[in-house]
Write an enzyme that holds these catalytic residues in place. Structure first.
Site, PDB file in Angstrom:
ATOM      1  N   ILE A   1       0.745  -1.258  -0.059  1.00 29.54           N
ATOM      2  CA  ILE A   1       0.262   0.576   0.153  1.00 29.54           C
ATOM      3  C   ILE A   1       1.391   0.984  -0.050  1.00 29.54           C
ATOM      4  CG2 ILE A   1      -1.319   1.336   1.614  1.00 29.54           C
ATOM      5  CD1 ILE A   1      -2.910  -2.067   2.033  1.00 29.54           C
ATOM      6  N   GLY A   2       2.178   1.304   0.533  1.00 31.82           N
ATOM      7  CA  GLY A   2       3.190   2.394   0.726  1.00 31.82           C
ATOM      8  C   GLY A   2       3.365   3.202  -0.273  1.00 31.82           C
TER       9      GLY A   2
ATOM     10  N   SER B   1      -7.474  -0.596  10.608  1.00 27.51           N
ATOM     11  CA  SER B   1      -7.071  -1.868   9.123  1.00 27.51           C
ATOM     12  C   SER B   1      -8.512  -2.390   9.842  1.00 27.51           C
ATOM     13  CB  SER B   1      -6.208  -3.629  10.099  1.00 27.51           C
ATOM     14  OG  SER B   1      -6.410  -4.178   9.345  1.00 27.51           O
TER      15      SER B   1
ATOM     16  N   TYR C   1      -1.826  -6.643  16.928  1.00 24.39           N
ATOM     17  CA  TYR C   1      -2.419  -6.308  15.540  1.00 24.39           C
ATOM     18  C   TYR C   1      -3.284  -5.544  15.532  1.00 24.39           C
ATOM     19  CZ  TYR C   1      -2.475  -4.366  11.070  1.00 24.39           C
ATOM     20  OH  TYR C   1      -2.744  -4.094   9.671  1.00 24.39           O
TER      21      TYR C   1
END
Length: 249
Positions: free
Chosen positions: A18-19, A137, A150
């Site tokens: 994504i980055g 997320s 996470y």
């Protein structure tokens, strides 16, 4: 003329997934993009794929000295910062009984501390009217077994987005959060215990998405661009789910 013509943007964790897709999109829309990553070889390859309008600064967002060097590079370039996408982070699976202090610290230092101190360190170079894009997320609300650390770290990111939007509204700095669902990236593939388990993991993730497929990094980048640019000028403190309906249907 691109949507970010003449602007300076920072994307952390931009060596893949994504980055990297977002950094490419920002550059294609006219921004000068600063990118970060921990591995020099991967960072160099990412910068080469973006083109001329990029400055690559090796660093780990969980290390304050690395963030200081990043801000120094932005100051040296001049013009301040108009867009900041705090994307760097990661995590892994561990059931409640197997979570270690080391795993907890690594995940929270990278995802939560890294995001917090990236934004904090950038405050002096952020121009009034800038846009901050945080990356959350769907795991934060999905209750996925063995993914608790996470998920909790990403829930913290969502909370930061609301608080910082309120704190920075006086400078007309907008803070919004993009919430990717299952997205086909090297990082997601790396969650599989072994390479032989990768396809099984991808199939399991795909089964949770009503649209019947995983997202692509470029699809998340499209929404990041929307939040970074003037088309979202009346949005702050918001979240946008890009998840194929996984949390909506």
């Amino acid at each position: 003329m691109g949507q970010l013509h003449g602007k300076n943007a920072l994307v952390t964790g931009a060596t893949s997934g994504i980055g990297l897709a977002t950094a490419r999109r920002f550059a294609a829309e006219g921004a000068h993009v600063f990118i970060t990553g921990r591995r020099q070889e991967a960072l160099d390859a990412a910068a080469a794929s973006i083109g001329d309008n990029v400055t690559a600064v090796r660093g780990d967002v969980s290390k304050l000295e690395d963030l200081d060097q990043l801000i120094e590079a932005i100051q040296a370039h001049g013009g301040g910062l108009d867009v900041l996408m705090a994307n760097a982070g990661g995590g892994g699976f561990a059931p409640l009984g197997a979570i270690t202090p080391e795993q907890f610290a690594e995940t929270f230092d990278g995802n939560v501390g890294g995001t917090l101190f990236t934004v904090q360190k950038a405050l002096p170079v952020l121009n009034d009217g800038a846009a901050i894009v945080l990356v959350g997320s769907t795991a934060a609300t999905a209750g996925t077994p063995a993914f608790g650390v996470y998920a909790a770290s990403k829930a913290a990111i969502r909370s930061f987005g609301r608080t910082w939007a309120a704190e920075l509204v006086g400078r007309k700095i907008r803070v919004n959060t993009v919430i990717p669902g299952p997205t086909h990236t090297p990082g997601v593939e790396g969650l599989a215990p072994t390479p032989a388990d990768t396809q099984g993991l991808l199939d399991t993730l795909t089964s949770t998405v009503p649209m019947g497929r995983m997202g692509q990094p470029e699809e998340i980048a499209n929404v990041a661009l929307f939040l970074a640019g003037d088309q979202s000028s009346f949005m702050t403190g918001a979240e946008i789910f890009v998840d194929g309906g996984a949390q909506q249907l």
